[in-house]
Design a protein around this motif. Structure first.
Motif, PDB file in Angstrom:
ATOM      1  N   MET A   1       0.764  -1.343   0.087  1.00 46.24           N
ATOM      2  CA  MET A   1       0.057  -0.486   0.033  1.00 46.24           C
ATOM      3  C   MET A   1       0.399   1.221  -0.218  1.00 46.24           C
ATOM      4  O   MET A   1       1.420   1.391   0.833  1.00 46.24           O
ATOM      5  N   SER A   2       0.982   2.147  -1.182  1.00 51.76           N
ATOM      6  CA  SER A   2       1.906   3.036  -0.925  1.00 51.76           C
ATOM      7  C   SER A   2       1.236   4.388  -0.707  1.00 51.76           C
ATOM      8  O   SER A   2       1.793   5.078  -0.291  1.00 51.76           O
ATOM      9  N   THR A   3      -0.346   4.619  -1.175  1.00 50.34           N
ATOM     10  CA  THR A   3      -1.245   5.775  -0.294  1.00 50.34           C
ATOM     11  C   THR A   3      -2.171   5.189   0.097  1.00 50.34           C
ATOM     12  O   THR A   3      -2.928   4.073  -1.104  1.00 50.34           O
ATOM     13  N   MET A   4      -3.177   5.406   0.573  1.00 48.35           N
ATOM     14  CA  MET A   4      -4.580   5.181   0.867  1.00 48.35           C
ATOM     15  C   MET A   4      -5.144   6.976   0.645  1.00 48.35           C
ATOM     16  O   MET A   4      -4.615   7.115   2.274  1.00 48.35           O
ATOM     17  N   THR A   5      -6.390   6.760   1.022  1.00 52.06           N
ATOM     18  CA  THR A   5      -7.400   7.809   1.364  1.00 52.06           C
ATOM     19  C   THR A   5      -8.263   7.935   1.468  1.00 52.06           C
ATOM     20  O   THR A   5      -9.080   6.512   1.151  1.00 52.06           O
TER      21      THR A   5
ATOM     22  N   THR B   1      -5.374  10.764   4.969  1.00 51.53           N
ATOM     23  CA  THR B   1      -4.318  10.522   3.650  1.00 51.53           C
ATOM     24  C   THR B   1      -3.611   9.997   4.344  1.00 51.53           C
ATOM     25  O   THR B   1      -2.795  10.205   5.543  1.00 51.53           O
ATOM     26  N   LEU B   2      -2.840   8.866   3.678  1.00 50.70           N
ATOM     27  CA  LEU B   2      -1.866   7.806   3.945  1.00 50.70           C
ATOM     28  C   LEU B   2      -0.619   7.998   3.008  1.00 50.70           C
ATOM     29  O   LEU B   2      -1.299   7.732   1.939  1.00 50.70           O
ATOM     30  N   LYS B   3       0.448   8.018   3.236  1.00 49.24           N
ATOM     31  CA  LYS B   3       1.738   7.397   2.031  1.00 49.24           C
ATOM     32  C   LYS B   3       2.672   7.499   2.917  1.00 49.24           C
ATOM     33  O   LYS B   3       2.877   7.706   3.813  1.00 49.24           O
TER      34      LYS B   3
ATOM     35  N   GLN C   1     -12.871   3.696   1.143  1.00 49.76           N
ATOM     36  CA  GLN C   1     -11.508   4.413   1.154  1.00 49.76           C
ATOM     37  C   GLN C   1     -10.567   3.771  -0.961  1.00 49.76           C
ATOM     38  O   GLN C   1     -10.920   3.446  -1.316  1.00 49.76           O
ATOM     39  N   LYS C   2      -9.482   4.585  -0.576  1.00 48.61           N
ATOM     40  CA  LYS C   2      -9.055   4.646  -2.554  1.00 48.61           C
ATOM     41  C   LYS C   2      -7.208   4.086  -2.607  1.00 48.61           C
ATOM     42  O   LYS C   2      -6.808   5.106  -1.457  1.00 48.61           O
ATOM     43  N   PHE C   3      -6.849   3.567  -2.923  1.00 50.52           N
ATOM     44  CA  PHE C   3      -5.299   3.243  -3.032  1.00 50.52           C
ATOM     45  C   PHE C   3      -5.073   3.460  -4.072  1.00 50.52           C
ATOM     46  O   PHE C   3      -5.535   3.644  -5.345  1.00 50.52           O
TER      47      PHE C   3
ATOM     48  N   ASN D   1       0.315  17.777   1.386  1.00 50.58           N
ATOM     49  CA  ASN D   1      -0.679  17.063   2.493  1.00 50.58           C
ATOM     50  C   ASN D   1      -0.810  16.866   4.065  1.00 50.58           C
ATOM     51  O   ASN D   1      -1.418  17.395   4.675  1.00 50.58           O
ATOM     52  N   PHE D   2       1.422  17.182   4.458  1.00 47.32           N
ATOM     53  CA  PHE D   2       1.542  16.622   5.715  1.00 47.32           C
ATOM     54  C   PHE D   2       1.991  17.997   6.387  1.00 47.32           C
ATOM     55  O   PHE D   2       2.653  17.755   7.228  1.00 47.32           O
TER      56      PHE D   2
END
Length: 209
Positions: free
Chosen positions: A41-45, A63-65, A185-187, A195-196
């Motif tokens: 999992m590289s990114t997820m919103t 938001t995750l990266k 969830q979107k990957f 964003n951070f």
């Protein structure tokens, strides 16, 4: 407001009951599958809803990266933000202009934000009634003050490693319990490092950090 965020990062999710499982793969295979998902999992919103032990509900967007970057953007009237920059988690309470910061490694969220963490060492599969749902409890027995996190995943074709993170429950050393449920969830979506960033309310003249 800061106490709600503290329970989230310094602290399992009643998405599934801890009852005998049926027709599920072995715990070792399940841990391997979850580890593969986290590494893939590289990114997820996602949208999230957060409930504390008193029943208070807050919502927002996540938001995750990988590795280590995460942002919990709470609903506007909460005046609260949580940001992980890869090394530390920062809680910003704009209502009282207060900022607190912890190393990610000191938080149960390290299980999510450090995809290289060895789950076979710190994780334990929690049986569920649904063979399409996997649940893992992660804690460091040598560091009980870091709390416990129980993450719940559902099998989903096309998602990284064939799994989608549905949410988690965190429990801190003082038994403060916080549940997070994810939806939409979107990957693999583009996520900029900007964003951070966050605005420091203590010294507005400094702008974004």
């Amino acid at each position: 407001m800061l106490k709600y965020g503290f329970a989230l990062i310094a602290a399992p999710l009643a998405l599934t009951a801890s009852l005998p499982a049926t027709a599920q793969q072995s715990p070792a295979d399940s841990l391997s599958k979850i580890s593969n998902h986290l590494r893939s999992m590289s990114t997820m919103t996602a949208n999230f809803s957060q409930t504390d032990r008193s029943g208070q509900l807050l919502t927002g967007t996540l938001t995750l990266k990988q590795p280590g970057k995460i942002r919990f953007q709470y609903q506007k009237d909460a005046n609260l933000l949580i940001v992980g920059d890869g090394k530390a988690l920062t809680l910003i309470d704009y209502e009282v202009n207060q900022v607190q910061r912890w190393p990610i490694s000191n938080s149960p969220l390290a299980a999510l934000l450090n995809p290289e963490r060895d789950l076979s060492k710190y994780g334990k599969i929690v049986p569920t009634r649904n063979p399409n749902v996997l649940s893992v409890e992660v804690n460091d027995p040598k560091r009980p003050e870091y709390g416990v996190i129980t993450m719940v995943f559902s099998k989903k074709a096309g998602a990284p490693g064939g799994l989608a993170l549905d949410g988690w429950v965190s429990l801190d050393s003082k038994n403060n319990r916080t549940s997070i449920r994810l939806s939409n969830q979107k990957f693999g979506v583009p996520v900029s490092n900007s964003n951070f960033n966050w605005t420091d309310p203590r010294k507005k003249s400094r702008g974004k950090r």
